[in-house]
Design an enzyme around this catalytic site. Structure first.
Site, PDB file in Angstrom:
ATOM      1  N   HIS A 108      -3.264  -8.441   2.502  1.00  0.00           N
ATOM      2  CA  HIS A 108      -2.476  -7.442   2.255  1.00  0.00           C
ATOM      3  C   HIS A 108      -2.802  -6.496   3.577  1.00  0.00           C
ATOM      4  O   HIS A 108      -3.933  -5.526   3.571  1.00  0.00           O
ATOM      5  CB  HIS A 108      -2.771  -6.545   1.061  1.00  0.00           C
ATOM      6  CG  HIS A 108      -2.045  -5.301   0.907  1.00  0.00           C
ATOM      7  ND1 HIS A 108      -1.187  -5.558  -0.275  1.00  0.00           N
ATOM      8  CD2 HIS A 108      -1.746  -4.007   1.611  1.00  0.00           C
ATOM      9  CE1 HIS A 108      -0.284  -4.132  -0.217  1.00  0.00           C
ATOM     10  NE2 HIS A 108      -0.890  -3.280   0.784  1.00  0.00           N
ATOM     11  N   CYS A 136      -1.304   4.649   1.786  1.00  0.00           N
ATOM     12  CA  CYS A 136      -1.685   4.763   0.426  1.00  0.00           C
ATOM     13  C   CYS A 136      -1.877   6.505   0.147  1.00  0.00           C
ATOM     14  O   CYS A 136      -2.472   6.963   1.149  1.00  0.00           O
ATOM     15  CB  CYS A 136      -3.187   4.335   0.489  1.00  0.00           C
ATOM     16  SG  CYS A 136      -4.184   4.677  -0.826  1.00  0.00           S
ATOM     17  N   ASN A 170       2.800  -0.874   5.571  1.00  0.00           N
ATOM     18  CA  ASN A 170       2.244  -1.901   5.317  1.00  0.00           C
ATOM     19  C   ASN A 170       3.004  -2.893   6.519  1.00  0.00           C
ATOM     20  O   ASN A 170       3.893  -2.667   7.173  1.00  0.00           O
ATOM     21  CB  ASN A 170       3.210  -2.531   3.937  1.00  0.00           C
ATOM     22  CG  ASN A 170       2.324  -2.122   2.618  1.00  0.00           C
ATOM     23  OD1 ASN A 170       1.081  -2.180   2.469  1.00  0.00           O
ATOM     24  ND2 ASN A 170       2.878  -0.998   2.207  1.00  0.00           N
ATOM     25  N   ARG A 216       6.946  -0.807  -4.979  1.00  0.00           N
ATOM     26  CA  ARG A 216       5.666  -0.157  -5.452  1.00  0.00           C
ATOM     27  C   ARG A 216       5.146   0.609  -4.201  1.00  0.00           C
ATOM     28  O   ARG A 216       5.018   1.805  -3.973  1.00  0.00           O
ATOM     29  CB  ARG A 216       4.986  -0.962  -6.203  1.00  0.00           C
ATOM     30  CG  ARG A 216       3.856  -0.360  -7.237  1.00  0.00           C
ATOM     31  CD  ARG A 216       2.650  -0.189  -6.559  1.00  0.00           C
ATOM     32  NE  ARG A 216       1.829  -1.422  -6.061  1.00  0.00           N
ATOM     33  CZ  ARG A 216       0.781  -1.100  -5.201  1.00  0.00           C
ATOM     34  NH1 ARG A 216       0.314   0.033  -4.823  1.00  0.00           N
ATOM     35  NH2 ARG A 216       0.248  -2.425  -4.757  1.00  0.00           N
TER      36      ARG A 216
END
Length: 308
Positions: A217, A250, A259, A25
């Protein structure tokens, strides 16, 4: 000799950690190369086979905003019964409707700790986002679904700069108190530092939240993701979001790079003797496979080292 005292007593590190895999995702959502639905399904299955206990599969966001995830319903149908156990992001009640139709068991909502990002990402003010999420969470809980809440821009915002810790705690608790079981604190643009992580965790605990209700995160924009993860471990955090191969970013924050790589996190945890249940070689192989479909090498240092 000058006596130096640590500001806070060191705690024992957790004996085990849950890695919340967000590659399918959050990892893919900002990729320019469109990935075939069949490959996305294979990606999810490979990650599960590698031992990752939670794999977030997709988002039921409007295709106009994230074209890469326009096939969300097709993907979940392709994954079949096993797919119902994978979390999916839902931006609002329309997204929840689609998740309910497909029999999903776990959803996530995605809020903002800052006014500007709320406007750009959600088309709502900081306060209005709660009114949007409240019926979504209430309906999901009434239907027996588990709800995770993400709060973005917890460390810094590209438009507003540093974000006050008390503001993050206020927003995060309001999101969590809507009915979430877990709150993921996002360093969306990767500006967090180890000391900032400690301060934020302490502030949430001081506001009445437990460390087992919090997840971290991290993004690696400044190369601090692993250091920040270790700092969070020292504060008792046991759930970490990570993305296979370090994929991600993002779409609404241009300075957000990849990430925290799942492989890099696994390598560190293994070295610390912390249980994680993940087959590192299998994740590396999967990341190399996906990199081939994206047409670019993995940004993960561990993937480069082991697959080189």
């Amino acid at each position: 000799m000058v006596e130096v005292r640590a500001e806070r007593a060191s705690k024992p590190l957790p004996s085990s950690v849950t890695i919340y895999e967000v590659g399918p995702r959050d990892g893919l959502q900002n990729e320019k190369a469109v990935v075939a639905t069949e490959d996305k399904a294979e990606f999810v299955r490979r990650l599960v086979t590698a031992g990752l206990p939670v794999v977030e599969a997709t988002s039921f966001v409007h295709p106009k905003w994230v074209p890469q995830l326009a096939d969300a319903a097709d993907l979940m149908t392709m994954l079949g019964e096993e797919g119902r156990a994978h979390p999916v992001l839902v931006p609002n009640e329309r997204g929840l409707d689609r998740a309910l139709e497909l029999g999903m068991k776990h959803i996530a909502i995605f809020g903002s700790a800052t006014e500007t990002f709320a406007q750009k990402n959600l088309n709502r003010s900081l306060d209005e986002q709660f009114a949007m999420f409240e019926p979504t969470v209430a309906r999901a809980r009434a239907a027996g679904l588990d709800v995770r809440a993400y709060v973005s821009m917890c460390f810094g915002d590209p438009w507003e700069g540093a974000v006050p810790v008390d503001q993050v705690v206020s927003v995060g608790k309001r999101l969590f108190d809507l009915g979430a079981s877990e709150l993921s604190l996002g360093d969306t643009i990767g500006v967090g530092t180890a000391g900032h992580v400690k301060d934020l965790v302490h502030a949430f605990v001081g506001a009445g939240m437990r460390t087992d209700q919090l997840a971290m995160h991290f993004h690696d924009t400044y190369g601090q993701a692993l250091a920040n993860a270790f700092s969070a471990l020292q504060e008792g955090i046991t759930t970490f979001d990570a993305s296979a191969g370090g994929l991600g970013g993002c779409p609404y924050a241009k300075s957000a790079t990849g990430n925290l790589a799942t492989e890099d996190l696994v390598w560190m945890l293994t070295g610390l003797g912390i249980e994680h249940g993940v087959d590192l070689d299998a994740v590396v192989e999967t990341s190399v496979w996906m990199a081939g479909r994206l047409g670019r090498p993995s940004p993960s240092a561990v993937v480069r080292a082991l697959a080189g």
